[in-house]
Design a protein around this motif. Structure first.
Motif: not given
Length: 145
Positions: A129-142
């Protein structure tokens, strides 16, 4: 600071998982004292992970999946199973430790055979999950679910 908290969380849970594997190997070799020490270290590292993860989550918010649509279902299935088993992992680990400290080794062994695969799945799926979000993550800011 956000990156540091993320790295500390990821490495503490990786080392925790490695500790579990070493702890199992030690008890199979009959080394109870070292098994006890290594498993408590693995538990402390898992607790540190929780501190780092919650600090990052509370200070910087969540990251949403923004990768390929074809992978979305698989990602959320992985996230769901990871989250569910992670929520069970903590109380189960405490129960297994409690059984060992009370000398109830038959119960300890029975529940540890369930706990170890759950712990390792949670640690490994967390890395994915960490690696997927590192590559494809979108920051929500909250904080969002």
């Amino acid at each position: 600071m956000k990156e540091l908290l993320g790295l500390l969380a990821v490495w503490s849970i990786a080392l925790s998982g490695a500790g579990v594997v070493v702890g199992v190997a030690l008890i199979r070799r009959g080394e109870r004292v070292w098994h006890h020490r290594v498993m408590l270290l693995a538990t402390a590292l898992a607790a540190l992970f929780l501190v780092f993860y919650l600090a990052k989550w509370g200070l910087y918010g969540t990251t949403a999946y923004g990768g390929p649509e074809a992978w979305r279902g698989a990602y959320y299935l992985l996230l769901f199973t990871h989250t569910l088993l992670a929520a069970l992992n903590g109380p189960l680990a405490l129960y297994v430790i409690w059984c060992a400290l009370r000398g109830e080794f038959a119960l300890h062994r029975r529940w540890a055979r369930i706990l170890v695969p759950v712990w390792l799945y949670v640690a490994l799926s967390g890395w994915v999950i960490y690696l997927v979000l590192k590559r494809y993550g979108v920051e929500r800011g909250g904080i969002a679910f």
